[in-house]
Enzyme design. Structure first.
Site, PDB file in Angstrom:
ATOM      1  N   SER A 126      48.009   0.233 -21.390  1.00 44.69           N
ATOM      2  CA  SER A 126      48.107  -1.103 -21.959  1.00 44.69           C
ATOM      3  C   SER A 126      46.751  -1.652 -22.343  1.00 44.69           C
ATOM      4  CB  SER A 126      48.755  -2.033 -20.919  1.00 44.69           C
ATOM      5  OG  SER A 126      48.593  -3.391 -21.287  1.00 44.69           O
ATOM      6  N   TYR A 150      48.300  -5.553 -12.258  1.00 42.02           N
ATOM      7  CA  TYR A 150      49.079  -4.703 -13.181  1.00 42.02           C
ATOM      8  C   TYR A 150      48.119  -3.881 -14.043  1.00 42.02           C
ATOM      9  CZ  TYR A 150      51.219  -3.446 -17.575  1.00 42.02           C
ATOM     10  OH  TYR A 150      51.596  -2.754 -18.702  1.00 42.02           O
ATOM     11  N   LYS A 154      47.306   0.397 -14.346  1.00 40.04           N
ATOM     12  CA  LYS A 154      47.264   1.195 -15.578  1.00 40.04           C
ATOM     13  C   LYS A 154      45.941   1.942 -15.680  1.00 40.04           C
ATOM     14  CE  LYS A 154      51.269   0.369 -17.459  1.00 40.04           C
ATOM     15  NZ  LYS A 154      52.258   1.464 -17.594  1.00 40.04           N
TER      16      LYS A 154
HETATM   17  C1  WQD Z   1      50.982 -13.758 -26.158  1.00 46.01           C
HETATM   18  C2  WQD Z   1      50.359 -15.087 -26.579  1.00 46.01           C
HETATM   19  C3  WQD Z   1      49.935 -16.566 -24.737  1.00 46.01           C
HETATM   20  C4  WQD Z   1      54.167 -17.182 -23.710  1.00 46.01           C
HETATM   21  C5  WQD Z   1      51.158  -9.382 -22.059  1.00 46.01           C
HETATM   22  C6  WQD Z   1      50.580  -8.559 -20.961  1.00 46.01           C
HETATM   23  C7  WQD Z   1      50.143  -7.225 -21.497  1.00 46.01           C
HETATM   24  C8  WQD Z   1      51.271  -6.569 -22.246  1.00 46.01           C
HETATM   25  C9  WQD Z   1      51.814  -7.468 -23.327  1.00 46.01           C
HETATM   26  C10 WQD Z   1      52.277  -4.976 -20.754  1.00 46.01           C
HETATM   27  C11 WQD Z   1      49.247 -15.549 -25.663  1.00 46.01           C
HETATM   28  C12 WQD Z   1      50.975 -17.163 -25.668  1.00 46.01           C
HETATM   29  C13 WQD Z   1      53.005 -16.741 -24.320  1.00 46.01           C
HETATM   30  C14 WQD Z   1      54.498 -18.563 -23.759  1.00 46.01           C
HETATM   31  C15 WQD Z   1      52.512 -18.978 -25.041  1.00 46.01           C
HETATM   32  N1  WQD Z   1      52.289  -6.184 -21.341  1.00 46.01           N
HETATM   33  N2  WQD Z   1      52.190 -17.631 -24.970  1.00 46.01           N
HETATM   34  N3  WQD Z   1      53.651 -19.421 -24.425  1.00 46.01           N
HETATM   35  O1  WQD Z   1      49.698 -12.067 -22.463  1.00 46.01           O
HETATM   36  O2  WQD Z   1      49.063 -11.067 -24.732  1.00 46.01           O
HETATM   37  O3  WQD Z   1      50.167  -9.649 -23.013  1.00 46.01           O
HETATM   38  O4  WQD Z   1      52.212  -8.697 -22.688  1.00 46.01           O
HETATM   39  O5  WQD Z   1      51.530  -4.078 -20.928  1.00 46.01           O
HETATM   40  O6  WQD Z   1      49.747  -6.427 -20.410  1.00 46.01           O
HETATM   41  O7  WQD Z   1      49.439  -9.225 -20.473  1.00 46.01           O
HETATM   42  O8  WQD Z   1      51.475 -11.409 -24.152  1.00 46.01           O
HETATM   43  O9  WQD Z   1      53.455 -12.521 -25.032  1.00 46.01           O
HETATM   44  O10 WQD Z   1      52.612 -13.203 -22.738  1.00 46.01           O
HETATM   45  O11 WQD Z   1      51.329 -13.872 -24.777  1.00 46.01           O
HETATM   46  O12 WQD Z   1      51.762 -19.772 -25.636  1.00 46.01           O
HETATM   47  O13 WQD Z   1      55.539 -19.033 -23.210  1.00 46.01           O
HETATM   48  O14 WQD Z   1      51.362 -16.105 -26.520  1.00 46.01           O
HETATM   49  O15 WQD Z   1      49.026 -17.563 -24.281  1.00 46.01           O
HETATM   50  O16 WQD Z   1      48.260 -16.202 -26.445  1.00 46.01           O
HETATM   51  P1  WQD Z   1      50.003 -11.142 -23.584  1.00 46.01           P
HETATM   52  P2  WQD Z   1      52.301 -12.770 -24.129  1.00 46.01           P
END
Ligand code: WQD
Length: 335
Positions: A126, A150, A154
């Site tokens: 990841s 997490y 990885k």
């Molecule tokens: C994306 C953007 C949030 C939810 C995660 C894991 C990573 C991988 C992919 C496994 C960010 C914003 C999100 C919400 C928001 N998973 N957001 N409101 O954090 O980039 O990655 O998923 O491997 O390891 O960390 O993905 O979709 O949670 O967030 O504003 O309710 O959306 O701040 O900018 P992220 P995400």
């Protein structure tokens, strides 16, 4: 019996799409899954999409006896290891659950693979291993350093696999660092349905648009980005699945190890995603600005050059495709 690909966690969101892509590419696919974050219902949908029956065993990859029995009974040429817990927030609250499960699974799998002379491995890593990136877009040579357990599981799993490759020069391992996989198969039959409530942006937007949640909270609009909201490298799950087929082909033709980003190399902000989702699906996504989420970074985007050079693979689908396919799946699963 025809040699095949063992897909651990193959009933999950990424696993089911990879299974479809592998079957359509002519591979024999064997799935093992403990259904911790998936359901056996997906198996007949994989069959409906591909026209091919799917072989699946309910099993925990940390169970050495079951794993050994499987390798004895089924002719396995290569493994794609996707099984593992993947909720960042949960890993902070319960780190030992993550270290125990994710590290033991990788260790057990490597052990049993070596016992049976199976030396081709694709590992689901990841972009979270990059932590707060020093440079964007992020190349595979970037410094790594995680901000949550997490991510450490990885990175530690990657290190285990690299050390096995050093000890066994005929071993072949491709470590795929996923950026943000989203969307769903265009049939609408498979997609992301986490057993826990959604915490990632795309599934949450789908839930709000479907009326399951009343609004989206945007975690911060004061980041150093054009519209202040977080920028990520979203990649269509179908492109990610195709990347696994290309990686499998490469692994079968080479030995040694390669770390490869799987990202589109294009960043979109939270507001870009919301506006595109509303436009292409003709739906409304109410939102409210909230405070930043701990651990979030402003921008995370892949340098996708190595995947293109080594695997001749490049993400082809657009943000509208991701939004359209995610919404079609949502309408199917909520029917
Ligand atoms: C994306 C953007 C949030 C939810 C995660 C894991 C990573 C991988 C992919 C496994 C960010 C914003 C999100 C919400 C928001 N998973 N957001 N409101 O954090 O980039 O990655 O998923 O491997 O390891 O960390 O993905 O979709 O949670 O967030 O504003 O309710 O959306 O701040 O900018 P992220 P995400």
């Amino acid at each position: 019996m025809e040699k095949g690909v063992l897909l651990t966690g193959g009933a999950g969101f990424i696993g089911s799409h990879v299974a479809v892509a592998l079957i359509n590419a002519g591979y024999r696919v064997y799935i093992v899954d403990n259904y911790a974050n998936s359901s056996p219902d997906v198996l007949d949908r994989i069959e409906r999409i591909t026209g091919t029956p799917v072989y699946c065993t309910k099993m925990d990859v940390t169970d050495r006896v079951s794993l050994r029995n499987l390798f004895r009974c089924v002719s396995i040429e290569s493994v794609i290891h996707l099984a593992g817990f993947k909720a960042v927030g949960e890993s902070v609250a319960d780190p030992l659950k993550y270290y125990r499960n994710n590290l033991e699974a990788t260790m057990m799998l490597l052990d049993v693979m070596l016992e049976h002379g199976v030396k081709k491995l694709i590992f689901s890593s990841s972009a979270t291993v990059y932590g707060s990136p020093e440079v964007v877009p992020i190349p595979e040579t970037a410094r790594t350093g995680c901000t949550n357990p997490y991510g450490w599981t990885k990175l530690m799993s990657e290190q285990m696999i690299l050390d096995v490759c050093t000890a066994h020069p005929d071993f072949s391992a491709i470590l795929l660092r996923y950026f943000n996989p989203v969307g769903a198969h265009p049939s609408g039959l498979i997609g992301e349905s986490p057993s826990q409530p959604p915490t990632n942006l795309f599934p949450y937007i789908c839930s709000v648009a479907a009326g399951e949640k009343d609004k989206l909270l945007i975690f911060g609009n004061d980041y150093p980005t054009p519209d202040g909201t977080g920028i990520r490298d979203y990649i269509h799950i179908e492109d990610l699945a195709a990347g696994h087929v290309s990686a499998m082909q490469y692994a079968l033709e080479h030995t040694g190890s390669e770390i490869i980003n799987l990202g589109a190399g294009q960043g979109y902000s939270v507001l870009d995603v919301i506006h595109t989702f509303e436009r292409v699906n003709n739906v409304h996504v109410p939102y409210e600005i909230a405070s930043r989420r701990p651990g979030d970074v402003a921008v995370c985007c892949a340098a996708p050059d190595k995947a293109e050079r080594l695997l001749h693979w490049k993400a082809a689908r657009s943000l509208p495709d991701m939004c359209r396919d995610a919404w079609r799946w949502t309408m199917t699963r909520t029917r």
